[in-house]
Design a protein around this motif. Structure first.
Motif, PDB file in Angstrom:
ATOM      1  N   ALA A   1       0.844  -1.194   0.000  1.00  0.00           N
ATOM      2  CA  ALA A   1       0.000   0.000   0.000  1.00  0.00           C
ATOM      3  C   ALA A   1       0.882   1.246   0.000  1.00  0.00           C
ATOM      4  CB  ALA A   1      -0.930  -0.006   1.206  1.00  0.00           C
ATOM      5  N   LYS A   2       0.953   1.930  -1.166  1.00  0.00           N
ATOM      6  CA  LYS A   2       1.715   3.166  -1.288  1.00  0.00           C
ATOM      7  C   LYS A   2       0.725   4.327  -1.292  1.00  0.00           C
ATOM      8  CE  LYS A   2       5.210   3.011  -4.046  1.00  0.00           C
ATOM      9  NZ  LYS A   2       6.064   3.018  -5.279  1.00  0.00           N
ATOM     10  N   LYS A   3       0.967   5.324  -0.465  1.00  0.00           N
ATOM     11  CA  LYS A   3       0.016   6.427  -0.283  1.00  0.00           C
ATOM     12  C   LYS A   3      -0.354   7.078  -1.606  1.00  0.00           C
ATOM     13  CE  LYS A   3      -0.733  10.501   2.642  1.00  0.00           C
ATOM     14  NZ  LYS A   3      -0.139  11.355   3.690  1.00  0.00           N
ATOM     15  N   SER A   4       0.604   7.265  -2.490  1.00  0.00           N
ATOM     16  CA  SER A   4       0.348   7.935  -3.764  1.00  0.00           C
ATOM     17  C   SER A   4      -0.451   7.067  -4.728  1.00  0.00           C
ATOM     18  CB  SER A   4       1.674   8.322  -4.423  1.00  0.00           C
ATOM     19  OG  SER A   4       2.469   7.155  -4.658  1.00  0.00           O
TER      20      SER A   4
ATOM     21  N   GLY B   1      -9.044  -9.803   4.336  1.00  0.00           N
ATOM     22  CA  GLY B   1      -9.297 -10.023   2.919  1.00  0.00           C
ATOM     23  C   GLY B   1      -8.861  -8.789   2.151  1.00  0.00           C
ATOM     24  N   VAL B   2      -8.280  -8.980   0.974  1.00  0.00           N
ATOM     25  CA  VAL B   2      -7.812  -7.855   0.157  1.00  0.00           C
ATOM     26  C   VAL B   2      -8.239  -8.071  -1.286  1.00  0.00           C
ATOM     27  CG1 VAL B   2      -5.793  -6.607  -0.735  1.00  0.00           C
ATOM     28  CG2 VAL B   2      -5.822  -7.390   1.650  1.00  0.00           C
ATOM     29  N   ARG B   3      -8.857  -7.045  -1.855  1.00  0.00           N
ATOM     30  CA  ARG B   3      -9.149  -7.035  -3.290  1.00  0.00           C
ATOM     31  C   ARG B   3      -8.194  -6.045  -3.947  1.00  0.00           C
ATOM     32  NH1 ARG B   3     -11.991  -3.803  -6.599  1.00  0.00           N
ATOM     33  NH2 ARG B   3     -12.859  -2.595  -4.854  1.00  0.00           N
ATOM     34  N   GLY B   4      -7.509  -6.479  -4.977  1.00  0.00           N
ATOM     35  CA  GLY B   4      -6.553  -5.595  -5.630  1.00  0.00           C
ATOM     36  C   GLY B   4      -5.986  -6.206  -6.886  1.00  0.00           C
TER      37      GLY B   4
ATOM     38  N   VAL C   1       0.372  -7.567  -4.422  1.00  0.00           N
ATOM     39  CA  VAL C   1      -0.996  -7.105  -4.699  1.00  0.00           C
ATOM     40  C   VAL C   1      -1.112  -5.651  -4.245  1.00  0.00           C
ATOM     41  CG1 VAL C   1      -3.446  -7.392  -4.159  1.00  0.00           C
ATOM     42  CG2 VAL C   1      -1.994  -9.416  -4.505  1.00  0.00           C
ATOM     43  N   VAL C   2      -1.557  -4.785  -5.169  1.00  0.00           N
ATOM     44  CA  VAL C   2      -1.825  -3.389  -4.833  1.00  0.00           C
ATOM     45  C   VAL C   2      -3.301  -3.296  -4.456  1.00  0.00           C
ATOM     46  CG1 VAL C   2      -1.826  -1.015  -5.651  1.00  0.00           C
ATOM     47  CG2 VAL C   2      -0.058  -2.609  -6.447  1.00  0.00           C
ATOM     48  N   PRO C   3      -3.616  -2.952  -3.210  1.00  0.00           N
ATOM     49  CA  PRO C   3      -4.999  -3.060  -2.742  1.00  0.00           C
ATOM     50  C   PRO C   3      -5.916  -1.967  -3.295  1.00  0.00           C
ATOM     51  CG  PRO C   3      -3.655  -2.072  -1.042  1.00  0.00           C
ATOM     52  CD  PRO C   3      -2.724  -2.456  -2.149  1.00  0.00           C
ATOM     53  N   ALA C   4      -7.140  -2.388  -3.597  1.00  0.00           N
ATOM     54  CA  ALA C   4      -8.204  -1.440  -3.917  1.00  0.00           C
ATOM     55  C   ALA C   4      -9.216  -1.401  -2.778  1.00  0.00           C
ATOM     56  CB  ALA C   4      -8.902  -1.839  -5.223  1.00  0.00           C
ATOM     57  N   GLU C   5      -9.246  -2.501  -1.996  1.00  0.00           N
ATOM     58  CA  GLU C   5     -10.163  -2.598  -0.860  1.00  0.00           C
ATOM     59  C   GLU C   5      -9.579  -3.576   0.152  1.00  0.00           C
ATOM     60  OE1 GLU C   5     -14.974  -3.341  -0.050  1.00  0.00           O
ATOM     61  OE2 GLU C   5     -14.113  -3.593  -2.060  1.00  0.00           O
TER      62      GLU C   5
END
Length: 483
Positions: free
Chosen positions: A100-103, A123-126, A140-144
């Motif tokens: 998880a990168k802030k930008s 759980g992670v969706r990404g 995995v870059v998370p979206a949720e």
């Protein structure tokens, strides 16, 4: 607020008792609410709802770049590097890195990611992105992010690494968390392979898997090492072995085996004894102890080959290698070993049991691996073991050893009623207590032989485990009945 300060204590003391209680209650409520506001964050526990895992960790790799996935597991570690957070999620197959990168993920999701704690169920969706340094070469870059259960405490031990500085009793008090350790994960994956390999091998030999009673009316092998229980209006015992039942089952099915629990009320505190253990019991009709020894050593070879093939990653992590074996395994008679031990200075008379400590005094490389000790004194074995026809003081029996540790014990069994009764009486047992067993010998019990092998003992040998309690999920011994 000044009213509640130290400078106003005289005013507070002038209030009536009821007013004082009201003030204290209001103050306590305000303080509790302020504490809760500090504790409350963005990460809330949620139900599973419609979320479902789409991929396990082992499936998340560079080939899935830009694919959306839903991964689930527990958080094994968190690393905070300011404007970037790394969350390692572990599932039954391994680990996957969530980055998880802030930008990239936005302020709100980034703030939520920073609240994730170790052991949280997540759980992670990404989307998948190749990353050479991540497990399996992708992250995995998370979206949720969805927390199903937030960890409220820090575990008293680490789950990473091949060993733990924390004592085993502390770990056993939180065994479900302890089992998340990488070392135990590898051990129990090897255990699963061992159990599957045993079933595969014996099924190919036309054995039938059976289940026998674990509540019995009398001792299986005599002796006092039994756990008594109440069975309605009478006393019963937890089975110390399926021995007599598996012998009876050879009448109908010839070749049978069982993998199940056994119970021994032995007040021992060694690192190789359990009060509840798992036994692999095998019995075959129209066979003697030589036949089942040959069967057992071939089964051990199959087990080891299976572990080598299916548990490469676990063996590599544990830094262990399976022993190189050749058939047949070495065989030593009990009498010969007693002579060797006496020559080595041990004061052990013929007829005594051979303890692991005594065996260590023999300097023989062949005794470091698997080998058999055969032809034990009849007096040291249970009543159902068949004495040799030419020398009744010795019986057709064997122990399979690994170094000084006993793995298995087996023998040719007595299949004649009169001989069984005679052996029972010599051991001070009452034949009437075994009537349920003796009566079947009026109907043609075939000659038969078999063995029992401790699953945890075998796992200790293969996985180089120092304490047998780490070879079972929830150990039971003289000091532990929970969890």
């Amino acid at each position: 607020m000044l009213f509640f300060g130290d400078t106003c204590k005289p005013l507070f003391s002038c209030l009536s008792l009821g007013s004082r209680l009201s003030v204290k209650l209001i103050t306590s409520t305000v303080q509790t609410r302020l504490f809760n506001l500090e504790e409350e964050g963005l990460l809330k526990e949620e139900d599973l709802g419609q979320w479902r895992r789409t991929h396990y960790s082992k499936e998340v790799g560079p080939a899935m770049a830009d694919r959306e996935v839903v991964i689930m597991g527990w958080v094994s570690s968190v690393r905070d590097h300011g404007n970037i957070s790394f969350i390692i999620i572990k599932d039954m197959h391994g680990e996957v890195q969530v980055t998880a990168k802030k930008s990239e993920v936005g302020e709100q999701l980034f703030a939520l990611a920073k609240e994730v704690k170790e052991h949280t169920s997540l759980g992670v969706r990404g989307k998948v992105r190749p990353q050479e340094k991540a497990p399996n070469g992708a992250e995995v870059v998370p979206a949720e992010i969805k927390a199903f259960s937030v960890a409220k405490k820090a575990a008293p031990f680490m789950t990473t690494g091949k060993s733990s500085p924390v004592g085993i009793d502390t770990r056993l008090d939180l065994r479900a968390v302890d089992l998340r350790r990488q070392q135990l994960g590898s051990i129990f994956r090897i255990r699963q392979t061992v159990v599957n390999a045993i079933r595969e091998f014996l099924s190919r030999q036309d054995f039938i898997e059976v289940s026998t009673p674990k509540m019995i009316a009398t001792a299986t092998e005599g002796g006092a090492a039994l756990f008594p229980i109440f069975y309605y209006d009478r006393e019963a015992f937890l089975a110390q072995s399926p021995q007599l039942y598996k012998e009876q089952l050879t009448m109908a099915f010839e070749s049978v085996f069982e993998i199940g629990p056994i119970f021994r009320a032995e007040p021992s505190r060694t690192n190789r004894h359990l009060s509840e253990a798992t036994s692999v019991d095998v019995e075959r009709a129209f066979a003697d102890y030589g036949d089942v020894m040959a069967l057992l050593e071939r089964m051990i070879i199959h087990i080891i080959d299976s572990v080598k093939d299916r548990n490469k990653a676990d063996l590599e992590f544990l830094e262990i290698a399976m022993p190189a074996l050749e058939l047949p395994f070495p065989k030593y008679s009990y009498s010969d070993l007693i002579d060797k031990l006496q020559e080595a200075g041990e004061r052990i008379p013929w007829g005594d049991d051979i303890s692991p400590q005594v065996m260590k005094s023999l300097q023989d490389e062949r005794l470091n691996g698997f080998y058999f000790i055969v032809d034990w004194p009849t007096s040291t074995k249970p009543f159902y073991v068949k004495p040799k026809a030419d020398d009744p003081k010795v019986c057709e029996s064997f122990d399979l050893m690994y170094g000084p540790l006993e793995m298995s014990s087996g023998s040719t069994r007595i299949n004649r009623k009169d001989q069984l009764i005679e052996r029972m009486q010599k051991q001070g047992l009452k034949p009437d207590a075994f009537d349920y067993h003796l009566r079947v010998f009026d109907f043609g019990v075939p000659p038969h032989a078999g063995f029992g092998m401790g699953l945890e003992r075998l796992l200790m040998a293969l996985a180089k485990i120092e304490n047998i309690r780490d070879a079972t999920f929830y150990p039971r011994d003289i000091d532990r009945l929970a969890p």
